[in-house]
Design an enzyme around this catalytic site. Structure first.
Site, PDB file in Angstrom:
ATOM      1  N   ASP A  48      59.288  52.945  18.709  1.00  0.00           N
ATOM      2  CA  ASP A  48      60.037  52.298  19.633  1.00  0.00           C
ATOM      3  C   ASP A  48      60.189  50.844  19.538  1.00  0.00           C
ATOM      4  OD1 ASP A  48      60.562  54.522  21.109  1.00  0.00           O
ATOM      5  OD2 ASP A  48      58.946  54.384  22.578  1.00  0.00           O
ATOM      6  N   TYR A  76      47.135  55.787  16.984  1.00  0.00           N
ATOM      7  CA  TYR A  76      47.853  54.603  17.705  1.00  0.00           C
ATOM      8  C   TYR A  76      46.613  53.859  18.413  1.00  0.00           C
ATOM      9  CZ  TYR A  76      52.400  57.218  17.652  1.00  0.00           C
ATOM     10  OH  TYR A  76      53.269  57.893  17.066  1.00  0.00           O
ATOM     11  N   ASP A  90      57.333  51.870  30.056  1.00  0.00           N
ATOM     12  CA  ASP A  90      56.721  50.833  29.149  1.00  0.00           C
ATOM     13  C   ASP A  90      57.321  49.339  29.641  1.00  0.00           C
ATOM     14  OD1 ASP A  90      59.215  51.066  28.279  1.00  0.00           O
ATOM     15  OD2 ASP A  90      58.752  51.361  26.267  1.00  0.00           O
ATOM     16  N   ARG A 182      53.965  56.647  25.758  1.00  0.00           N
ATOM     17  CA  ARG A 182      54.398  55.990  26.803  1.00  0.00           C
ATOM     18  C   ARG A 182      53.954  57.184  28.276  1.00  0.00           C
ATOM     19  NH1 ARG A 182      60.203  55.358  26.720  1.00  0.00           N
ATOM     20  NH2 ARG A 182      60.167  56.956  24.808  1.00  0.00           N
TER      21      ARG A 182
END
Length: 236
Positions: A48, A76, A90, A182
């Protein structure tokens, strides 16, 4: 480097860049430097715009390897803002609801995180590239349409709590293809009897490709020039 025959490149995608913008920059730079009208360039796994980190870019015949990279595990570092939710899960959209956080303790967070390890079902975000009757979900969501997506099964290999405060936590996540961090933030918020959204995300690894092995975007021209020099040498 032979970009036409095929190369696999690792980049640290900058924050706010789309994955397509990085692919386009690589393609256009190589086409210009190597005087080629068309060169195949693709990426293995979208990031993203509000995320940075490892992106694998393949050129030429190496684009055939993209699928194999997509199925590798990913790591992550995610920052979750507790006590508030957004429609996109988000910071792309504004906060739409707030919740209490006074009851949240470090021990509670660790218990909740542990409950997500293993095979889980996750409903993707409405603001995602999943298709609904041939249309991207995010296109419908941005128009204000109600989007219903089915839960998908995925695997969370590891979750580690790195930093804790009553309103913000930082976690390390190792997961399978198809995981939306997310959506994980949304689900963690709910499991804490509160709410949460993603306020920061860095992809630190795909398979064995780590951030320290990645090029920066300002090195693309340099790579193209090296390839150009090699091409000119062969033509002599």
């Amino acid at each position: 480097m032979d970009f036409i025959e095929g190369e696999v490149l690792y980049f640290d995608k900058p924050l706010y860049w789309t994955s397509f913008k990085l692919v386009k920059l690589v393609r256009n730079t190589l086409s210009r430097k190597l005087r080629i009208k068309k060169i195949k360039v693709g990426h293995a796994g979208t990031l993203d715009p509000l995320a940075s980190g490892v992106m694998i870019i393949c050129t030429g015949k190496a684009t055939k390897k993209i699928e194999s990279f997509q199925y590798q595990s990913k790591e992550y570092i995610a920052t979750l803002h507790l006590g508030a939710t957004t429609p996109s899960f988000d910071q792309e959209t504004e906060i739409d609801a707030t919740y209490p956080t006074e009851h949240i303790t470090r021990q509670q967070v660790e218990r909740v995180l542990a409950s997500f390890v293993g095979s889980i079902k996750q409903v993707p975000p409405s603001f995602s590239a999943c298709k609904v009757e041939g249309v991207r979900a995010y296109e419908l969501a941005r128009k204000g349409s109600d989007v219903e997506l089915k839960a998908k099964e995925l695997v969370i290999d590891e979750i580690e709590l790195l930093e804790f405060s009553p309103i913000e936590i930082k976690i390390r996540v190792v997961c399978s293809k198809g995981t939306y961090i997310r959506a994980l933030a949304r689900d963690i918020g709910r499991a804490l009897d509160s709410g949460a959204h993603l306020s920061g995300l860095i992809r630190t690894r795909i398979g064995d490709v780590t951030l320290d092995r990645c090029y920066h975007v300002d090195q693309i021209a340099e790579l193209a020039e090296l390839a150009q020099a090699a091409q000119e040498s062969q033509e002599k």
